[in-house]
Design a protein around this motif. Structure first.
Motif, short mmCIF file in Angstrom:
data_model
loop_
_atom_site.label_atom_id
_atom_site.label_comp_id
_atom_site.label_asym_id
_atom_site.label_seq_id
_atom_site.Cartn_x
_atom_site.Cartn_y
_atom_site.Cartn_z
N LYS A 171 104.74 -72.71 28.49
CA LYS A 171 106.13 -72.49 28.09
C LYS A 171 106.32 -71.05 27.63
O LYS A 171 107.31 -70.39 28.00
CB LYS A 171 106.49 -73.46 26.97
N PHE A 172 105.38 -70.55 26.84
CA PHE A 172 105.42 -69.16 26.39
C PHE A 172 105.40 -68.21 27.58
O PHE A 172 106.19 -67.25 27.66
CB PHE A 172 104.23 -68.89 25.47
N ILE A 231 114.68 -63.03 24.40
CA ILE A 231 113.66 -64.04 24.67
C ILE A 231 112.36 -63.68 23.97
O ILE A 231 111.67 -64.52 23.40
CB ILE A 231 113.42 -64.18 26.19
N LYS A 232 112.03 -62.41 23.97
CA LYS A 232 110.77 -61.96 23.39
C LYS A 232 110.78 -62.05 21.87
O LYS A 232 109.75 -62.34 21.25
CB LYS A 232 110.51 -60.51 23.82
N ILE A 233 111.93 -61.82 21.24
CA ILE A 233 111.97 -61.75 19.76
C ILE A 233 111.53 -63.04 19.06
O ILE A 233 110.65 -62.94 18.18
CB ILE A 233 113.35 -61.28 19.29
N PRO A 234 112.08 -64.23 19.32
CA PRO A 234 113.21 -64.60 20.15
C PRO A 234 114.46 -64.84 19.31
O PRO A 234 114.39 -65.01 18.10
CB PRO A 234 112.74 -65.91 20.77
N HIS A 239 114.96 -69.34 21.73
CA HIS A 239 113.78 -69.31 20.86
C HIS A 239 112.86 -70.51 21.01
O HIS A 239 111.85 -70.59 20.31
CB HIS A 239 114.26 -69.28 19.41
N THR A 240 113.17 -71.42 21.91
CA THR A 240 112.47 -72.72 21.88
C THR A 240 110.99 -72.64 22.22
O THR A 240 110.23 -73.56 21.93
CB THR A 240 113.16 -73.72 22.84
N TRP A 241 110.55 -71.53 22.83
CA TRP A 241 109.12 -71.39 23.11
C TRP A 241 108.33 -71.08 21.84
O TRP A 241 107.14 -71.40 21.75
CB TRP A 241 108.87 -70.28 24.14
N PRO A 243 108.48 -72.13 18.44
CA PRO A 243 107.89 -73.17 17.58
C PRO A 243 106.63 -73.78 18.19
O PRO A 243 105.64 -74.01 17.48
CB PRO A 243 109.02 -74.20 17.46
N ASP A 244 106.66 -74.03 19.50
CA ASP A 244 105.48 -74.59 20.15
C ASP A 244 104.31 -73.61 20.11
O ASP A 244 103.17 -73.99 19.82
CB ASP A 244 105.80 -74.95 21.60
N ALA A 245 104.59 -72.35 20.41
CA ALA A 245 103.52 -71.36 20.42
C ALA A 245 102.93 -71.16 19.04
O ALA A 245 101.70 -71.07 18.88
CB ALA A 245 104.05 -70.03 20.97
N HIS A 246 103.78 -71.11 18.01
CA HIS A 246 103.28 -70.91 16.65
C HIS A 246 102.45 -72.10 16.17
O HIS A 246 101.41 -71.93 15.54
CB HIS A 246 104.45 -70.69 15.68
#
Length: 261
Positions: A171-172, A231-234, A239-241, A243-246
């Motif tokens: 996703k990221f 998207i990068k900031i996001p 921003h939905t990528w 929370p999953d990435a963190h």
């Protein structure tokens, strides 16, 4: 301190060193044995951090614009140069990056227990990429470094992350790759307009700033760059990528995500 830095020609080589030292460190980490890799990575990143601190004295805040500039032709037919420079904003971002990389590697000592050499090699690659993003003054080079940051973080999340690490990593990757493509379109259009006016393509930031654009062109280009960076900031709702990435990223990777990525 300023006199000491001037005596060793600090301004002439430090920007290149801050990028290439982590890249050189990748080889040293992979050459070291599994248990010593973390120490090599940490002390190597600590040296990069110490070198970056000199920027505080070498940078002249009374002078506007980009300082310590250097440019070497890279792909002449495309107008691409290996061009670096630093301004008042990137000064702080570079120092934040080198600091974050060092403490992230240090925090990994007891956290990362398997595949240590590739992990620390990827952390150094990530550091080099992020520093390069803040120092590049050629948009082609900027894009290369911008994309380079995506690769190590994808593997850091996907290999050393939590239970849903594969989902989070993909996703990221998809979100940020899409944003990067939008930015690439904007960059290529700017280069096309510059070639039309100047007779030769150029990716130099300073030269592209001089390209006259209509209001409509400015609006579309702003949209492309704004979406890419949003998207990068996001930024909500793109921003939905994050929370999953963190959640799934290992703690050191999460630190870099929060600090500079």
């Amino acid at each position: 301190m300023t006199a000491l830095l001037d005596s060793i020609g600090y301004s002439g080589w430090v920007l290149h060193t801050l990028i290439w030292m982590p890249i050189l460190g990748i080889g040293l980490v992979l050459w070291a044995d599994e248990q010593r890799a973390k120490y090599v990575a940490f002390w190597w990143s600590a040296v990069v951090l110490i070198l970056s601190l000199g920027l505080w004295w070498a940078f002249d805040p009374t002078v506007g614009g980009i300082q310590m500039e250097s440019a070497t032709p890279w792909i002449k037919s495309w107008g691409v140069s290996y061009a670096l420079g630093i301004d008042g904003i990137s000064l702080f971002m570079v120092m934040l990056t080198t600091f974050s990389a060092s403490i992230s590697i240090l925090a990994s000592f007891n956290y990362i227990q398997n595949r240590q050499r590739p992990f620390y090699a990827l952390m150094l690659m990530l550091e080099a990429g992020v520093v390069g993003v803040f120092l590049a003054t050629d948009l082609f080079l900027f894009y290369v470094f911008f994309e380079l940051t995506l690769v190590p973080m994808y593997f850091i999340v996907g290999i050393w992350g939590g239970a849903r690490r594969i989902y989070a990593a993909i996703k990221f990757f998809l979100y940020t790759a899409l944003g990067s493509l939008l930015m690439l379109v904007g960059i290529l259009y700017l280069v096309y307009r510059a070639k039309t006016l100047l007779g030769a393509p150029t990716f130099a930031y300073a030269e592209l700033l001089q390209v006259p654009l209509s209001g409509t062109e400015q609006l579309w280009l702003f949209g492309a760059f704004a979406l890419a960076f949003s998207i990068k900031i996001p930024v909500f709702p793109l921003h939905t990528w994050l929370p999953d990435a963190h959640v799934e990223a290992p703690t050191p990777g999460s630190v870099i995500l929060a600090a500079v990525l």
